[in-house]
Design a protein around this motif. Structure first.
Motif, PDB file in Angstrom:
ATOM      1  N   HIS A  67     -14.342   0.958   0.976  1.00 16.66           N
ATOM      2  CA  HIS A  67     -13.550  -0.136   0.410  1.00 16.66           C
ATOM      3  C   HIS A  67     -12.776   0.411  -0.790  1.00 16.66           C
ATOM      4  O   HIS A  67     -13.338   0.622  -1.854  1.00 16.66           O
ATOM      5  CB  HIS A  67     -14.459  -1.291   0.004  1.00 16.66           C
ATOM      6  N   ASP A  68     -11.500   0.660  -0.600  1.00 14.66           N
ATOM      7  CA  ASP A  68     -10.663   1.269  -1.634  1.00 14.66           C
ATOM      8  C   ASP A  68      -9.538   0.317  -2.056  1.00 14.66           C
ATOM      9  O   ASP A  68      -8.353   0.642  -1.967  1.00 14.66           O
ATOM     10  CB  ASP A  68     -10.116   2.620  -1.172  1.00 14.66           C
ATOM     11  N   ALA A  69      -9.959  -0.836  -2.546  1.00 10.08           N
ATOM     12  CA  ALA A  69      -8.992  -1.862  -2.975  1.00 10.08           C
ATOM     13  C   ALA A  69      -8.054  -1.332  -4.054  1.00 10.08           C
ATOM     14  O   ALA A  69      -6.879  -1.723  -4.113  1.00 10.08           O
ATOM     15  CB  ALA A  69      -9.726  -3.099  -3.469  1.00 10.08           C
ATOM     16  N   TYR A  70      -8.534  -0.440  -4.914  1.00 11.06           N
ATOM     17  CA  TYR A  70      -7.682   0.125  -5.970  1.00 11.06           C
ATOM     18  C   TYR A  70      -6.490   0.863  -5.369  1.00 11.06           C
ATOM     19  O   TYR A  70      -5.382   0.823  -5.915  1.00 11.06           O
ATOM     20  CB  TYR A  70      -8.497   1.078  -6.873  1.00 11.06           C
ATOM     21  N   ARG A  71      -6.689   1.531  -4.225  1.00 14.88           N
ATOM     22  CA  ARG A  71      -5.598   2.266  -3.575  1.00 14.88           C
ATOM     23  C   ARG A  71      -4.592   1.295  -2.976  1.00 14.88           C
ATOM     24  O   ARG A  71      -3.374   1.481  -3.102  1.00 14.88           O
ATOM     25  CB  ARG A  71      -6.165   3.205  -2.507  1.00 14.88           C
ATOM     26  N   ILE A  72      -5.092   0.257  -2.322  1.00 12.08           N
ATOM     27  CA  ILE A  72      -4.201  -0.755  -1.742  1.00 12.08           C
ATOM     28  C   ILE A  72      -3.350  -1.383  -2.845  1.00 12.08           C
ATOM     29  O   ILE A  72      -2.133  -1.530  -2.701  1.00 12.08           O
ATOM     30  CB  ILE A  72      -5.016  -1.811  -0.973  1.00 12.08           C
ATOM     31  N   GLU A  73      -3.970  -1.751  -3.949  1.00 15.02           N
ATOM     32  CA  GLU A  73      -3.231  -2.351  -5.067  1.00 15.02           C
ATOM     33  C   GLU A  73      -2.161  -1.395  -5.598  1.00 15.02           C
ATOM     34  O   GLU A  73      -1.031  -1.807  -5.881  1.00 15.02           O
ATOM     35  CB  GLU A  73      -4.190  -2.745  -6.185  1.00 15.02           C
ATOM     36  N   TYR A  74      -2.513  -0.124  -5.733  1.00 19.03           N
ATOM     37  CA  TYR A  74      -1.554   0.878  -6.205  1.00 19.03           C
ATOM     38  C   TYR A  74      -0.321   0.900  -5.288  1.00 19.03           C
ATOM     39  O   TYR A  74       0.816   0.817  -5.758  1.00 19.03           O
ATOM     40  CB  TYR A  74      -2.221   2.262  -6.224  1.00 19.03           C
ATOM     41  N   TYR A  75      -0.554   1.012  -3.989  1.00 20.20           N
ATOM     42  CA  TYR A  75       0.564   1.062  -3.046  1.00 20.20           C
ATOM     43  C   TYR A  75       1.345  -0.250  -3.012  1.00 20.20           C
ATOM     44  O   TYR A  75       2.578  -0.225  -2.937  1.00 20.20           O
ATOM     45  CB  TYR A  75       0.077   1.433  -1.643  1.00 20.20           C
ATOM     46  N   GLN A  76       0.649  -1.378  -3.060  1.00 21.83           N
ATOM     47  CA  GLN A  76       1.352  -2.669  -3.068  1.00 21.83           C
ATOM     48  C   GLN A  76       2.358  -2.708  -4.216  1.00 21.83           C
ATOM     49  O   GLN A  76       3.527  -3.071  -4.020  1.00 21.83           O
ATOM     50  CB  GLN A  76       0.364  -3.820  -3.225  1.00 21.83           C
ATOM     51  N   LYS A  77       1.904  -2.383  -5.403  1.00 25.57           N
ATOM     52  CA  LYS A  77       2.774  -2.467  -6.581  1.00 25.57           C
ATOM     53  C   LYS A  77       3.934  -1.478  -6.514  1.00 25.57           C
ATOM     54  O   LYS A  77       5.061  -1.814  -6.893  1.00 25.57           O
ATOM     55  CB  LYS A  77       1.952  -2.258  -7.849  1.00 25.57           C
ATOM     56  N   HIS A  78       3.678  -0.269  -6.028  1.00 28.30           N
ATOM     57  CA  HIS A  78       4.753   0.725  -5.949  1.00 28.30           C
ATOM     58  C   HIS A  78       5.758   0.375  -4.854  1.00 28.30           C
ATOM     59  O   HIS A  78       6.968   0.512  -5.053  1.00 28.30           O
ATOM     60  CB  HIS A  78       4.173   2.124  -5.766  1.00 28.30           C
ATOM     61  N   ILE A  79       5.270  -0.078  -3.715  1.00 27.37           N
ATOM     62  CA  ILE A  79       6.196  -0.451  -2.642  1.00 27.37           C
ATOM     63  C   ILE A  79       7.009  -1.680  -3.038  1.00 27.37           C
ATOM     64  O   ILE A  79       8.207  -1.758  -2.750  1.00 27.37           O
ATOM     65  CB  ILE A  79       5.437  -0.648  -1.308  1.00 27.37           C
ATOM     66  N   GLU A  80       6.390  -2.649  -3.716  1.00 25.51           N
ATOM     67  CA  GLU A  80       7.140  -3.814  -4.209  1.00 25.51           C
ATOM     68  C   GLU A  80       8.277  -3.369  -5.133  1.00 25.51           C
ATOM     69  O   GLU A  80       9.404  -3.873  -5.026  1.00 25.51           O
ATOM     70  CB  GLU A  80       6.210  -4.770  -4.959  1.00 25.51           C
ATOM     71  N   GLN A  81       8.014  -2.449  -6.028  1.00 24.96           N
ATOM     72  CA  GLN A  81       9.049  -1.967  -6.947  1.00 24.96           C
ATOM     73  C   GLN A  81      10.126  -1.180  -6.199  1.00 24.96           C
ATOM     74  O   GLN A  81      11.315  -1.273  -6.519  1.00 24.96           O
ATOM     75  CB  GLN A  81       8.437  -1.133  -8.064  1.00 24.96           C
ATOM     76  N   MET A  82       9.731  -0.414  -5.188  1.00 26.46           N
ATOM     77  CA  MET A  82      10.707   0.319  -4.387  1.00 26.46           C
ATOM     78  C   MET A  82      11.603  -0.660  -3.635  1.00 26.46           C
ATOM     79  O   MET A  82      12.824  -0.470  -3.561  1.00 26.46           O
ATOM     80  CB  MET A  82       9.995   1.250  -3.411  1.00 26.46           C
ATOM     81  N   LYS A  83      11.003  -1.731  -3.092  1.00 22.80           N
ATOM     82  CA  LYS A  83      11.797  -2.740  -2.394  1.00 22.80           C
ATOM     83  C   LYS A  83      12.801  -3.398  -3.342  1.00 22.80           C
ATOM     84  O   LYS A  83      13.950  -3.650  -2.959  1.00 22.80           O
ATOM     85  CB  LYS A  83      10.869  -3.779  -1.771  1.00 22.80           C
ATOM     86  N   LEU A  84      12.384  -3.660  -4.577  1.00 22.49           N
ATOM     87  CA  LEU A  84      13.323  -4.220  -5.562  1.00 22.49           C
ATOM     88  C   LEU A  84      14.480  -3.253  -5.818  1.00 22.49           C
ATOM     89  O   LEU A  84      15.634  -3.672  -5.901  1.00 22.49           O
ATOM     90  CB  LEU A  84      12.603  -4.540  -6.869  1.00 22.49           C
ATOM     91  N   ALA A  85      14.170  -1.978  -5.941  1.00 24.08           N
ATOM     92  CA  ALA A  85      15.225  -0.977  -6.164  1.00 24.08           C
ATOM     93  C   ALA A  85      16.209  -0.974  -4.999  1.00 24.08           C
ATOM     94  O   ALA A  85      17.426  -0.871  -5.204  1.00 24.08           O
ATOM     95  CB  ALA A  85      14.607   0.409  -6.366  1.00 24.08           C
ATOM     96  N   ILE A  86      15.699  -1.113  -3.784  1.00 25.00           N
ATOM     97  CA  ILE A  86      16.571  -1.165  -2.604  1.00 25.00           C
ATOM     98  C   ILE A  86      17.452  -2.412  -2.666  1.00 25.00           C
ATOM     99  O   ILE A  86      18.668  -2.331  -2.445  1.00 25.00           O
ATOM    100  CB  ILE A  86      15.731  -1.129  -1.310  1.00 25.00           C
TER     101      ILE A  86
END
Length: 152
Positions: A67-86
């Motif tokens: 159970h690596d919820a910390y990793r999922i959260e990390y990717y969620q936040k980074h992908i959300e920011q990348m989507k905003l940049a796009i």
């Protein structure tokens, strides 16, 4: 630790008390990730392919699962920011996380795990070398299947 890194004439890191840090002391800055995408876009005007974005941690097997919820959260936040940049006009053509499978860290051996897939081994014993898909594996599979529209 990232703090204190420097290359004379190129860069010097400074402590930012407002950033979260991983259990290894690495700063986590999704907004800074977006700012960097914008900087690269404005400087080079070329398509951007993000590579090796990820986080390492001490993953533990619990009843055959990781159970690596910390990793999922990390990717969620980074992908959300990348989507905003796009959405803001940056030409990001791809995203490659680090990494698909656990690997040997040059600084922390195998105890610092990066992958979506756990490898059953430790620093001194190869053990079974079995692979176990982490919670983040199933989460990222869904992200791929939805082309990033479902980050929950």
């Amino acid at each position: 630790q990232q703090n204190g890194m420097r290359e004379k004439g190129l860069y010097e890191s400074v402590y930012n008390p407002y950033l979260y840090k991983s259990e290894f002391g690495w700063e986590i800055d999704p907004v800074g990730f977006r700012v960097t995408i914008h900087e690269l876009e404005s400087r080079y005007h070329l398509p951007i392919l993000v590579t090796e974005n990820g986080i390492g941690g001490y993953d533990k097997v619990e009843n055959g699962k990781i159970h690596d919820a910390y990793r999922i959260e990390y990717y969620q936040k980074h992908i959300e920011q990348m989507k905003l940049a796009i959405e803001e006009g940056c030409n990001v053509i791809g995203y490659l996380p680090w990494s698909a499978i656990d690997l040997i860290s040059t600084h922390n051996g195998i105890s610092k795990r990066y992958g979506f897939i756990y490898v059953d081994r430790d620093e001194f014993d190869l053990r079974s070398m079995d692979r176990i898909r982490k919670d983040s594996f199933f989460w990222y599979k869904k992200v791929i299947e939805t082309n990033g529209t479902d980050l929950d």
